[in-house]
Write a protein that holds these residues in place. Structure first.
Motif, PDB file in Angstrom:
ATOM      1  N   UNK A  79       0.739  -1.198   0.097  1.00  0.00           N
ATOM      2  CA  UNK A  79       0.344  -0.035  -0.163  1.00  0.00           C
ATOM      3  C   UNK A  79       0.680   1.224   0.549  1.00  0.00           C
ATOM      4  N   UNK A  80       0.035   2.231  -0.413  1.00  0.00           N
ATOM      5  CA  UNK A  80       1.021   3.542  -0.694  1.00  0.00           C
ATOM      6  C   UNK A  80      -0.233   5.161  -0.256  1.00  0.00           C
ATOM      7  N   UNK A  81       1.343   5.414   0.336  1.00  0.00           N
ATOM      8  CA  UNK A  81       1.231   6.517   1.544  1.00  0.00           C
ATOM      9  C   UNK A  81       1.202   7.459   0.950  1.00  0.00           C
ATOM     10  N   UNK A  82       1.217   8.903   0.925  1.00  0.00           N
ATOM     11  CA  UNK A  82       2.361  10.199   0.090  1.00  0.00           C
ATOM     12  C   UNK A  82       1.949  11.680   1.141  1.00  0.00           C
ATOM     13  N   UNK A  83       2.866  12.171   1.553  1.00  0.00           N
ATOM     14  CA  UNK A  83       2.821  13.485   1.380  1.00  0.00           C
ATOM     15  C   UNK A  83       2.502  14.339   0.720  1.00  0.00           C
ATOM     16  N   UNK A  84       1.320  15.132   0.889  1.00  0.00           N
ATOM     17  CA  UNK A  84       1.341  16.362  -0.063  1.00  0.00           C
ATOM     18  C   UNK A  84       1.879  17.462   0.667  1.00  0.00           C
ATOM     19  N   UNK A  85       2.181  18.687   0.071  1.00  0.00           N
ATOM     20  CA  UNK A  85       2.709  19.799   0.361  1.00  0.00           C
ATOM     21  C   UNK A  85       3.495  20.870  -0.284  1.00  0.00           C
ATOM     22  N   UNK A  86       2.808  21.406  -0.684  1.00  0.00           N
ATOM     23  CA  UNK A  86       2.475  22.700  -1.213  1.00  0.00           C
ATOM     24  C   UNK A  86       3.660  22.730  -2.934  1.00  0.00           C
ATOM     25  N   UNK A  87       1.844  22.080  -3.086  1.00  0.00           N
ATOM     26  CA  UNK A  87       1.889  21.156  -4.617  1.00  0.00           C
ATOM     27  C   UNK A  87       3.515  20.159  -4.884  1.00  0.00           C
ATOM     28  N   UNK A  88       3.640  19.732  -3.907  1.00  0.00           N
ATOM     29  CA  UNK A  88       4.336  18.120  -4.214  1.00  0.00           C
ATOM     30  C   UNK A  88       3.917  17.546  -3.185  1.00  0.00           C
ATOM     31  N   UNK A  89       4.253  16.097  -4.626  1.00  0.00           N
ATOM     32  CA  UNK A  89       3.383  14.648  -3.833  1.00  0.00           C
ATOM     33  C   UNK A  89       4.835  13.811  -3.771  1.00  0.00           C
ATOM     34  N   UNK A  90       5.181  13.509  -1.995  1.00  0.00           N
ATOM     35  CA  UNK A  90       6.048  11.996  -1.892  1.00  0.00           C
ATOM     36  C   UNK A  90       5.648  11.126  -1.350  1.00  0.00           C
ATOM     37  N   UNK A  91       6.468   9.829  -1.960  1.00  0.00           N
ATOM     38  CA  UNK A  91       6.238   8.533  -1.894  1.00  0.00           C
ATOM     39  C   UNK A  91       6.599   8.156   0.566  1.00  0.00           C
ATOM     40  N   UNK A  92       6.141   8.009   0.770  1.00  0.00           N
ATOM     41  CA  UNK A  92       6.486   7.583   2.062  1.00  0.00           C
ATOM     42  C   UNK A  92       5.991   5.597   2.383  1.00  0.00           C
ATOM     43  N   UNK A  93       6.565   5.907   3.640  1.00  0.00           N
ATOM     44  CA  UNK A  93       6.323   3.841   4.495  1.00  0.00           C
ATOM     45  C   UNK A  93       4.938   4.912   5.301  1.00  0.00           C
ATOM     46  N   UNK A  94       4.318   3.763   4.612  1.00  0.00           N
ATOM     47  CA  UNK A  94       2.804   3.933   5.950  1.00  0.00           C
ATOM     48  C   UNK A  94       3.139   4.105   7.703  1.00  0.00           C
ATOM     49  N   UNK A  95       4.373   3.388   7.917  1.00  0.00           N
ATOM     50  CA  UNK A  95       4.367   3.827   9.286  1.00  0.00           C
ATOM     51  C   UNK A  95       5.089   4.844   9.842  1.00  0.00           C
ATOM     52  N   UNK A 137     -20.427   5.055   0.533  1.00  0.00           N
ATOM     53  CA  UNK A 137     -19.716   6.382  -0.744  1.00  0.00           C
ATOM     54  C   UNK A 137     -20.100   7.793  -0.292  1.00  0.00           C
ATOM     55  N   UNK A 138     -21.596   7.827   0.343  1.00  0.00           N
ATOM     56  CA  UNK A 138     -21.515   8.893   0.767  1.00  0.00           C
ATOM     57  C   UNK A 138     -21.720   9.121   2.568  1.00  0.00           C
ATOM     58  N   UNK A 139     -20.103   8.099   3.143  1.00  0.00           N
ATOM     59  CA  UNK A 139     -19.981   8.576   4.424  1.00  0.00           C
ATOM     60  C   UNK A 139     -18.508   8.987   3.793  1.00  0.00           C
ATOM     61  N   UNK A 140     -18.074   9.292   2.547  1.00  0.00           N
ATOM     62  CA  UNK A 140     -16.814   9.285   2.335  1.00  0.00           C
ATOM     63  C   UNK A 140     -16.194  11.047   2.624  1.00  0.00           C
ATOM     64  N   UNK A 141     -17.471  11.944   2.393  1.00  0.00           N
ATOM     65  CA  UNK A 141     -16.860  12.855   2.664  1.00  0.00           C
ATOM     66  C   UNK A 141     -17.372  13.555   4.354  1.00  0.00           C
ATOM     67  N   UNK A 142     -17.180  13.022   4.594  1.00  0.00           N
ATOM     68  CA  UNK A 142     -17.661  13.491   6.133  1.00  0.00           C
ATOM     69  C   UNK A 142     -16.269  12.428   6.957  1.00  0.00           C
ATOM     70  N   UNK A 143     -15.700  12.055   6.613  1.00  0.00           N
ATOM     71  CA  UNK A 143     -14.425  11.566   6.800  1.00  0.00           C
ATOM     72  C   UNK A 143     -12.698  11.548   6.704  1.00  0.00           C
ATOM     73  N   UNK A 144     -12.735  12.605   4.771  1.00  0.00           N
ATOM     74  CA  UNK A 144     -11.850  12.884   4.348  1.00  0.00           C
ATOM     75  C   UNK A 144     -12.051  13.107   3.055  1.00  0.00           C
ATOM     76  N   UNK A 145     -10.854  14.324   2.495  1.00  0.00           N
ATOM     77  CA  UNK A 145     -10.850  14.548   1.481  1.00  0.00           C
ATOM     78  C   UNK A 145     -10.214  13.616  -0.002  1.00  0.00           C
ATOM     79  N   UNK A 146     -10.514  14.468  -0.971  1.00  0.00           N
ATOM     80  CA  UNK A 146      -9.541  13.369  -1.650  1.00  0.00           C
ATOM     81  C   UNK A 146      -8.375  14.396  -2.324  1.00  0.00           C
ATOM     82  N   UNK A 147      -7.923  13.613  -2.513  1.00  0.00           N
ATOM     83  CA  UNK A 147      -5.769  14.407  -3.983  1.00  0.00           C
ATOM     84  C   UNK A 147      -6.521  13.268  -5.568  1.00  0.00           C
ATOM     85  N   UNK A 148      -6.570  14.604  -6.254  1.00  0.00           N
ATOM     86  CA  UNK A 148      -6.911  13.889  -7.515  1.00  0.00           C
ATOM     87  C   UNK A 148      -5.482  14.210  -8.420  1.00  0.00           C
TER      88      UNK A 148
END
Length: 307
Positions: free
Chosen positions: A194-210, A254-265
């Motif tokens: 599974x891939x986890x990411x850090x999104x900051x300042x219009x940059x994206x970095x793949x990181x370990x989920x730990x 699907x209806x619950x998602x918007x109340x739990x988290x945002x999404x990044x495209x």
């Protein structure tokens, strides 16, 4: 939480080449003398006893082969393969055949910016089939891993000789720079974690989920239009699609998602190649600029998401 509206364009590197197709035309002139017959033993049929020219060479490569080169057009007779167990760049996952208008093109339908007509249609047709076959080869959606999918064609000489095939090849890439990477071992039935990411300042970095992160990959879909969205209203449809992928990933509706988290495209393609079928859009959970978490959200029903 509101949905993030950022997008990312993966850098595609497509080499430009020129080809020179040399042809030799033979002209035969038959001369006769008025009032004279043909010499004994000559029937006037120039080709009835000539042997046919040899058939065009078949593609030597086969599904499961690997190669260290990355060119998008190859000579099917002289190219070489390397063991997948060693260092390589590409792995062949499918070989298809162009038909109809695509096969009738006078030159191979190479990937070009802003392509139109039959060439764009041929590339889109090949890429769609390659995408399906690549997923079958790796045993899951191919784009759910750090891979790029390439359509490889015969060179112009082979194309003119009747070789109208296309080849589907996967290559490992860096998710941040989208640069090609070498790898060892076959991709057959291979699964990345599974891939986890850090999104900051219009940059994206793949990181370990730990480690702390504010995003997590949930799936990919085909863009809703060849034109990139520009307004919040246009992005809304993309975030709706991302929530439909996030719901089964989280284990909620699907209806619950918007109340739990945002999404990044994240747009993984260059818009100049959209008409040629490159329209993959990646979706991520996104917790915001100031929130982060450790561990994966997959299957946790939102219980470990940052509040």
């Amino acid at each position: 939480m509101t949905s993030g509206g950022a997008s990312r364009t993966g850098r595609q590197a497509y080499a430009r080449r020129r080809w020179l197709l040399a042809g030799v035309t033979a002209a035969a002139v038959l001369m006769g003398l008025a009032g004279c017959g043909l010499p004994s033993g000559v029937d006037g049929k120039l080709a009835n006893e000539w042997s046919m020219p040899p058939a065009a060479q078949e593609v030597q490569a086969k599904v499961g082969d690997c190669r260290s080169a990355t060119q998008e057009q190859v000579n099917p007779v002289t190219e070489t393969m390397v063991p997948c167990s060693g260092t390589h760049n590409r792995e062949i996952v499918y070989i298809g055949e162009f038909t109809g208008a695509s096969a009738a093109l006078s030159s191979p339908p190479t990937l070009q910016k802003n392509a139109t007509g039959a060439a764009a249609a041929a590339q889109a047709e090949a890429y769609a089939e390659c995408s399906k076959q690549a997923s079958a080869y790796v045993g899951h959606a191919w784009y759910d891993v750090r891979l790029d999918l390439n359509v490889v064609l015969p060179n112009s000489t082979a194309w003119a000789a009747g070789r109208k095939w296309y080849r589907c090849e996967l290559q490992q890439v860096d998710w941040y720079s989208f640069d090609d990477e070498t790898r060892e071992g076959s991709l057959k039935d291979f699964t990345y974690p599974i891939r986890c990411m850090n999104f900051a300042n219009d940059e994206s970095r793949e990181v370990g989920c730990a480690t702390k992160h504010n995003g997590e990959y949930v799936g990919t879909f085909t863009a809703l239009s060849q034109t990139r969205p520009k307004t919040s209203a246009q992005y809304a449809a993309y975030h709706t699609k991302c929530r439909s992928l996030a719901a089964p990933y989280l284990g909620v509706t699907v209806a619950q998602v918007r109340y739990l988290t945002g999404t990044y495209v994240w747009f993984s393609y260059n818009e100049d190649y959209a008409a040629s079928g490159r329209q993959d859009v990646h979706c991520f959970l996104w917790y915001g600029e100031t929130k982060s978490m450790t561990g994966t959200a997959k299957g946790k029903r939102g219980t470990n998401l940052p509040k």
